[in-house]
Enzyme design. Structure first.
Site, short mmCIF file in Angstrom:
data_model
loop_
_atom_site.label_atom_id
_atom_site.label_comp_id
_atom_site.label_asym_id
_atom_site.label_seq_id
_atom_site.Cartn_x
_atom_site.Cartn_y
_atom_site.Cartn_z
N THR A 175 8.74 -3.57 2.12
CA THR A 175 7.53 -3.39 2.92
C THR A 175 7.84 -3.41 4.42
O THR A 175 8.93 -3.79 4.86
CB THR A 175 6.48 -4.48 2.60
OG1 THR A 175 6.98 -5.73 3.01
CG2 THR A 175 6.13 -4.50 1.13
N TYR A 176 6.83 -2.98 5.17
CA TYR A 176 6.92 -2.90 6.63
C TYR A 176 5.91 -3.90 7.16
O TYR A 176 4.71 -3.76 6.89
CB TYR A 176 6.54 -1.47 7.04
CG TYR A 176 6.97 -1.05 8.40
CD1 TYR A 176 8.30 -0.74 8.66
CD2 TYR A 176 6.04 -0.91 9.43
CE1 TYR A 176 8.69 -0.31 9.91
CE2 TYR A 176 6.43 -0.47 10.68
CZ TYR A 176 7.76 -0.17 10.91
OH TYR A 176 8.14 0.26 12.15
N LYS A 202 -4.69 13.79 2.06
CA LYS A 202 -3.38 13.16 2.35
C LYS A 202 -2.30 13.74 1.43
O LYS A 202 -1.22 14.10 1.89
CB LYS A 202 -3.55 11.64 2.13
CG LYS A 202 -2.30 10.83 2.04
CD LYS A 202 -2.59 9.36 2.32
CE LYS A 202 -3.00 8.54 1.12
NZ LYS A 202 -3.15 7.11 1.45
N ARG A 241 -1.06 3.76 6.56
CA ARG A 241 -1.72 3.50 7.84
C ARG A 241 -1.37 2.10 8.33
O ARG A 241 -1.10 1.88 9.49
CB ARG A 241 -3.23 3.64 7.69
CG ARG A 241 -3.96 3.52 9.00
CD ARG A 241 -5.43 3.28 8.82
NE ARG A 241 -5.71 1.94 8.31
CZ ARG A 241 -6.92 1.46 8.08
NH1 ARG A 241 -7.97 2.23 8.30
NH2 ARG A 241 -7.09 0.24 7.62
N GLY A 242 -1.40 1.14 7.40
CA GLY A 242 -1.24 -0.26 7.78
C GLY A 242 -2.60 -0.91 7.97
O GLY A 242 -3.62 -0.22 8.00
N GLU A 276 8.98 -4.13 -5.67
CA GLU A 276 8.68 -4.20 -4.24
C GLU A 276 9.06 -5.57 -3.68
O GLU A 276 8.73 -6.60 -4.28
CB GLU A 276 7.19 -3.93 -4.03
CG GLU A 276 6.78 -3.99 -2.56
CD GLU A 276 5.35 -3.57 -2.33
OE1 GLU A 276 4.93 -2.50 -2.81
OE2 GLU A 276 4.63 -4.34 -1.67
N GLN A 295 -2.70 0.35 -5.39
CA GLN A 295 -2.93 -1.06 -5.05
C GLN A 295 -2.94 -1.84 -6.37
O GLN A 295 -3.21 -1.26 -7.43
CB GLN A 295 -4.28 -1.17 -4.32
CG GLN A 295 -4.64 -2.55 -3.85
CD GLN A 295 -3.58 -3.15 -2.93
OE1 GLN A 295 -2.59 -3.69 -3.43
NE2 GLN A 295 -3.77 -3.06 -1.64
P1 FAD Z 1 -5.30 5.70 4.88
O1 FAD Z 1 -4.88 6.68 3.85
O2 FAD Z 1 -5.23 6.11 6.30
O3 FAD Z 1 -6.78 5.22 4.54
C1 FAD Z 1 -7.36 4.11 5.24
C2 FAD Z 1 -8.88 4.21 5.18
O4 FAD Z 1 -9.31 5.30 5.97
C3 FAD Z 1 -9.45 4.45 3.79
O5 FAD Z 1 -10.64 3.72 3.68
C4 FAD Z 1 -9.72 5.94 3.76
O6 FAD Z 1 -10.76 6.29 2.87
C5 FAD Z 1 -10.11 6.18 5.20
N1 FAD Z 1 -9.82 7.54 5.69
C6 FAD Z 1 -8.71 8.26 5.48
N2 FAD Z 1 -8.79 9.45 6.11
C7 FAD Z 1 -9.98 9.47 6.74
C8 FAD Z 1 -10.66 10.41 7.57
N3 FAD Z 1 -10.12 11.61 7.87
N4 FAD Z 1 -11.89 10.11 8.04
C9 FAD Z 1 -12.47 8.91 7.76
N5 FAD Z 1 -11.87 7.96 6.97
C10 FAD Z 1 -10.64 8.25 6.48
N6 FAD Z 1 0.62 -2.40 4.60
C11 FAD Z 1 1.57 -2.74 5.49
O7 FAD Z 1 1.25 -3.12 6.63
N7 FAD Z 1 2.92 -2.68 5.17
C12 FAD Z 1 3.34 -2.26 3.94
O8 FAD Z 1 4.54 -2.23 3.68
C13 FAD Z 1 2.35 -1.90 2.97
N8 FAD Z 1 2.71 -1.47 1.73
C14 FAD Z 1 1.75 -1.05 0.84
C15 FAD Z 1 2.15 -0.55 -0.41
C16 FAD Z 1 1.20 -0.12 -1.34
C17 FAD Z 1 1.67 0.43 -2.66
C18 FAD Z 1 -0.19 -0.22 -1.03
C19 FAD Z 1 -1.23 0.21 -2.04
C20 FAD Z 1 -0.60 -0.72 0.21
C21 FAD Z 1 0.35 -1.13 1.16
N9 FAD Z 1 0.00 -1.61 2.43
C22 FAD Z 1 0.96 -1.98 3.34
C23 FAD Z 1 -1.42 -1.77 2.79
C24 FAD Z 1 -2.02 -0.53 3.51
O9 FAD Z 1 -1.38 -0.34 4.75
C25 FAD Z 1 -3.51 -0.83 3.71
O10 FAD Z 1 -4.15 -0.89 2.47
C26 FAD Z 1 -4.26 0.07 4.67
O11 FAD Z 1 -5.52 -0.54 4.94
C27 FAD Z 1 -4.55 1.45 4.12
O12 FAD Z 1 -3.43 2.21 4.14
P2 FAD Z 1 -3.46 3.77 3.69
O13 FAD Z 1 -2.11 4.27 3.92
O14 FAD Z 1 -4.05 3.90 2.35
O15 FAD Z 1 -4.50 4.34 4.78
#
Ligand code: FAD
Length: 314
Positions: free
Chosen positions: A48-49, A167, A107-108, A17, A178
């Protein structure tokens, strides 16, 4: 090539990455690191974004360049931050036009300095909705994030896992974790995910420790625990940067070897745009090939089995 197709091939997948640099010097460092790591023939690399979509153009440009100039498969990370559905679609259209095959749908995080995640008007709230948007309208292989030690804003580990399953069912092809420093958290998480019904490969994300202050900050930000013994060893090396780097490489190599021997589908390295540590770790792994010494090969990667169950191959 789609990453789900790569994952269905023989042997573990190794990926690197990178993040889009902000300065010309950072850009030179990125391409120097890529040049050095290219020889290790990664299965794919990812870019990454940036927070708030700040690197939209850069992410696409770097992914394209990695594919065209380095001949490596590359995946674009993509987040819901600061964009309406219409804008998200426009970026996805751009990715498709650029010939990108793989997207990590996220999500970000809230913008720097803000604690709470607030959805953009006309945008999306959770990554599941982004996964759905992509799977319904685009031909990309879709990756997503998962959190062995539970996402920092989740109501509970159980709720986090329920949301993860929803998801995945919306169209995720593979997950990347993570970073974590204790393999027990990955093994436990995979077992819980499998019994909850998550069937896709779960690639462990490993960050080689190269600097003490940096790793402590990052671990705190993403909720990854640093085991007390590991923290003690790091602090014992204090300001001796070379000793910290050597120890970080040794620790991550053993971590990866154990994961691969237990049947993990590969390793995703958080390189932080530097090559020496990742290069040393992956070179050693490729020589020793711990996945061939797996006692329970396939137990972690197999959708139907949990750790400790002998696979058909064993
Ligand atoms: P989600 O899957 O939307 O989850 C976020 C939170 O919401 C979780 O606590 C989940 O339990 C909760 N949730 C989900 N669905 C619901 C629902 N229906 N009701 C209530 N709660 C819910 N960030 C960046 O900005 N750019 C990047 O390039 C980037 N790359 C990453 C790469 C990896 C491999 C990882 C592990 C993380 C990366 N991140 C990046 C960080 C990531 O964007 C954050 O960790 C963010 O806070 C969560 O993203 P997610 O896609 O898991 O969110």
């Amino acid at each position: 090539m789609r990453i789900d197709a790569i994952l269905s091939g023989e042997g573990p997948v190794f990926s690197f990455e990178f993040f889009p640099p902000k300065t010309p010097e950072g850009e030179r460092n990125l391409y120097a690191a890529l040049g050095e790591l290219q020889a290790l023939e990664p299965s794919f690399v990812s870019v990454t974004y940036g927070a708030g979509g700040s690197t939209r153009e850069k992410t696409i440009e770097i992914v394209k360049r990695i594919r065209d100039e380095y001949g490596l498969e590359a995946m674009a990370h993509f987040t819901c931050v600061g964009a309406t559905v219409e804008q998200l679609r426009a970026t996805l259209d751009e990715m498709r036009a650029a010939g990108i095959d793989n997207v990590l749908a996220l999500r970000g995080d809230p913008p720097a300095g803000e604690e709470e995640w607030i959805k953009t008007d006309g945008g999306l709230e959770f990554s599941r909705e982004l996964v759905q948007l992509i799977s319904e309208g685009y031909p990309f292989a879709i990756g997503a994030a998962c959190f062995p030690e539970t996402h920092i804003h989740a109501e509970s580990p159980e709720a986090d896992l329920e949301h993860l399953l929803a998801k995945v069912e919306a169209g995720v092809d593979f997950l990347i974790t993570q970073l974590f420093f204790d393999n027990a958290s990955y093994f436990d998480f995979v077992a819980r995910a499998r019994s909850a019904g998550v069937k896709v490969p779960i690639i462990p994300g490993i960050m080689p420790i190269t600097r003490v202050g940096q790793v402590e900050r990052m671990a705190q930000m993403c909720g990854a625990a640093i085991p007390a013994e590991l923290r003690r060893e790091l602090h014992a090396r204090g300001e001796d940067a070379e000793a910290v780097l050597d120890f970080g490489v040794a620790y991550a190599t053993l971590q990866c070897a154990e994961l691969l021997a237990a049947g993990a589908p590969g390793i995703h390295f958080y390189t932080l745009n530097r090559s020496p540590a990742t290069r040393a770790i992956l070179s050693a792994l490729k020589l020793v090939r711990p996945w061939e010494k797996a006692v329970y090969a396939g137990s972690i990667s197999s959708p139907s089995a949990t750790r400790g169950e002998p696979s058909a191959a064993s």
